[in-house]
Write an enzyme that holds these catalytic residues in place. Structure first.
Site, mmCIF file in Angstrom:
data_model
loop_
_atom_site.group_PDB
_atom_site.id
_atom_site.type_symbol
_atom_site.label_atom_id
_atom_site.label_comp_id
_atom_site.label_asym_id
_atom_site.label_seq_id
_atom_site.Cartn_x
_atom_site.Cartn_y
_atom_site.Cartn_z
ATOM 1 N N ASP A 1 -9.938 9.074 4.527
ATOM 2 C CA ASP A 1 -8.692 9.766 4.185
ATOM 3 C C ASP A 1 -7.590 9.216 5.095
ATOM 4 O OD1 ASP A 1 -6.559 11.475 3.863
ATOM 5 O OD2 ASP A 1 -7.780 13.300 3.930
ATOM 6 N N ASN B 1 7.284 7.769 -4.363
ATOM 7 C CA ASN B 1 8.078 7.440 -5.553
ATOM 8 C C ASN B 1 9.528 7.292 -5.100
ATOM 9 O OD1 ASN B 1 9.338 10.140 -5.641
ATOM 10 N ND2 ASN B 1 7.273 10.801 -6.224
ATOM 11 N N GLY C 1 -0.953 12.656 -5.563
ATOM 12 C CA GLY C 1 -1.794 11.617 -4.947
ATOM 13 C C GLY C 1 -1.638 11.538 -3.445
ATOM 14 N N VAL C 2 -1.597 10.314 -2.958
ATOM 15 C CA VAL C 2 -1.547 10.090 -1.520
ATOM 16 C C VAL C 2 -0.219 10.617 -0.934
ATOM 17 C CG1 VAL C 2 -0.623 7.722 -1.534
ATOM 18 C CG2 VAL C 2 -2.253 8.389 0.195
ATOM 19 N N ASP C 3 0.828 10.558 -1.718
ATOM 20 C CA ASP C 3 2.144 11.067 -1.303
ATOM 21 C C ASP C 3 2.060 12.561 -0.963
ATOM 22 O OD1 ASP C 3 4.869 11.205 -0.915
ATOM 23 O OD2 ASP C 3 5.421 10.917 -3.014
ATOM 24 N N GLY D 1 -3.093 4.296 -8.539
ATOM 25 C CA GLY D 1 -3.388 5.657 -9.000
ATOM 26 C C GLY D 1 -2.608 5.941 -10.270
ATOM 27 N N VAL D 2 -1.723 6.906 -10.207
ATOM 28 C CA VAL D 2 -0.955 7.291 -11.404
ATOM 29 C C VAL D 2 -0.046 6.162 -11.908
ATOM 30 C CG1 VAL D 2 -1.010 9.798 -11.093
ATOM 31 C CG2 VAL D 2 0.816 8.486 -10.034
HETATM 32 P P1 ADP Z 1 0.569 5.413 -7.009
HETATM 33 O O1 ADP Z 1 1.513 6.454 -7.532
HETATM 34 O O2 ADP Z 1 1.274 4.337 -6.186
HETATM 35 O O3 ADP Z 1 -0.307 4.841 -8.091
HETATM 36 P P2 ADP Z 1 -1.452 7.307 -6.002
HETATM 37 O O4 ADP Z 1 -1.210 8.237 -4.890
HETATM 38 O O5 ADP Z 1 -1.561 7.900 -7.390
HETATM 39 O O6 ADP Z 1 -0.316 6.168 -5.925
HETATM 40 O O7 ADP Z 1 -2.776 6.478 -5.738
HETATM 41 C C1 ADP Z 1 -2.902 5.384 -4.890
HETATM 42 C C2 ADP Z 1 -4.333 5.270 -4.386
HETATM 43 O O8 ADP Z 1 -4.470 6.088 -3.223
HETATM 44 C C3 ADP Z 1 -5.404 5.740 -5.357
HETATM 45 O O9 ADP Z 1 -6.427 4.749 -5.394
HETATM 46 C C4 ADP Z 1 -5.933 7.043 -4.738
HETATM 47 O O10 ADP Z 1 -7.311 7.228 -4.997
HETATM 48 C C5 ADP Z 1 -5.697 6.792 -3.267
HETATM 49 N N1 ADP Z 1 -5.562 7.980 -2.407
HETATM 50 C C6 ADP Z 1 -5.077 9.201 -2.727
HETATM 51 N N2 ADP Z 1 -5.083 10.018 -1.659
HETATM 52 C C7 ADP Z 1 -5.581 9.283 -0.614
HETATM 53 C C8 ADP Z 1 -5.864 9.535 0.765
HETATM 54 N N3 ADP Z 1 -5.618 10.734 1.331
HETATM 55 N N4 ADP Z 1 -6.387 8.532 1.523
HETATM 56 C C9 ADP Z 1 -6.627 7.313 0.977
HETATM 57 N N5 ADP Z 1 -6.393 7.016 -0.307
HETATM 58 C C10 ADP Z 1 -5.897 7.973 -1.098
#
Ligand code: ADP
Length: 180
Positions: A15, A29, A37-39, A130-131
Site C-alpha cells: 500500500d 485527476n 483509487g489511489v488518489d 486503474g479507472v
Molecule cells: P488512474 O485514475 O490513474 O487510472 P487509479 O487510482 O484508478 O489511477 O489506479 C492506479 C493504480 O493504483 C491501480 O493499479 C490500482 O490498483 C493502484 N492502487 C490503488 N490504490 C493503491 C494503493 N493504496 N497503493 C498502491 N497502489 C494502489
C-alpha cells in the site's frame, strides 16, 4: 526490498500510503481535489493538509486544473512520507491521442520534481492503469524506461520504487519490462 537491474529501481507489493519513503506519487485527476483509487487513499491517509495545499495550488498555479503530464508537490500530511507528488496521467482512448507521451511526461515530471528537492526515495503507483484504463503492459514499459533514463542522468531521487497492490499486477509489470 529487492532491486532490479541496479540498486536504484525497485518493484514492490503493498500500500503506497504506508511506505516510509521521501515522497509518494499520486495518480490524481486534473481537479487535484481528490478522487477514487489511489488518489482517495492518499487523501484519506494524509488528512486535510494535503487538500488545503491542493486548493491553494488550484487558486494560484492551475485555476483551470493541472494538465495531464504535469506534476506538483505538496505535504504528505499524516503519512510517513514527507511529500506527495501529484501527477495526472492520460485517460486511455485507444492509443492515438498521445497517451504514451503524456504518461511518460507524468513519470518524468514527477521525477524532476523529486530531483529538484533532492528527494532520496519516491514511490509510484501504476499511473493511469486503474479507472483511466491504460493497458498495464504498455504502461509498465513506459514507466520503467522513464525511470531508467531519468536515473541514468540524475543523482536524485536515489531510489525509485514501483508499488503494486497485487502480486499479479507486479508480475504483469515484470513480464512487460523483460520483453524489451
Ligand atoms: P488512474 O485514475 O490513474 O487510472 P487509479 O487510482 O484508478 O489511477 O489506479 C492506479 C493504480 O493504483 C491501480 O493499479 C490500482 O490498483 C493502484 N492502487 C490503488 N490504490 C493503491 C494503493 N493504496 N497503493 C498502491 N497502489 C494502489
Amino acid at each position: 526490498m529487492k532491486y532490479l537491474t541496479d540498486d536504484r529501481i525497485a518493484i514492490e507489493i503493498g500500500d503506497l500510503t504506508k511506505l516510509d519513503v521521501t515522497a509518494v506519487v499520486n495518480a490524481a485527476n486534473s481537479g487535484l481535489l481528490g478522487g477514487g483509487g489511489v488518489d482517495g487513499a492518499i487523501h484519506r491517509a494524509g488528512g486535510t493538509e494535503i487538500l488545503a495545499e491542493c486548493i491553494k495550488i488550484r487558486e494560484t498555479i492551475y485555476p483551470n486544473g493541472m494538465p495531464a503530464g504535469n506534476a506538483v508537490v505538496t505535504t504528505a500530511g499524516k503519512m510517513k512520507a514527507e511529500y506527495v507528488i501529484h501527477t495526472v496521467g492520460p485517460v486511455w482512448h485507444g492509443g492515438n491521442s498521445n497517451e504514451p507521451e503524456i504518461l511518460r511526461n507524468a513519470y518524468i515530471n514527477s521525477l524532476k520534481a523529486a530531483a529538484e528537492k533532492k528527494m532520496e526515495s519516491v514511490a509510484f503507483p501504476a499511473i493511469s492503469t486503474g479507472v483511466y484504463r491504460f493497458p498495464k503492459n504498455k504502461a509498465a514499459r513506459i514507466a520503467f524506461s522513464a525511470a531508467r533514463e531519468f536515473a541514468a542522468k540524475s543523482e536524485y531521487p536515489k531510489k525509485i520504487i514501483f508499488v503494486f497492490f497485487s502480486e499479479s499486477d507486479r508480475e504483469t509489470f515484470i513480464r512487460a519490462i523483460k520483453q524489451d
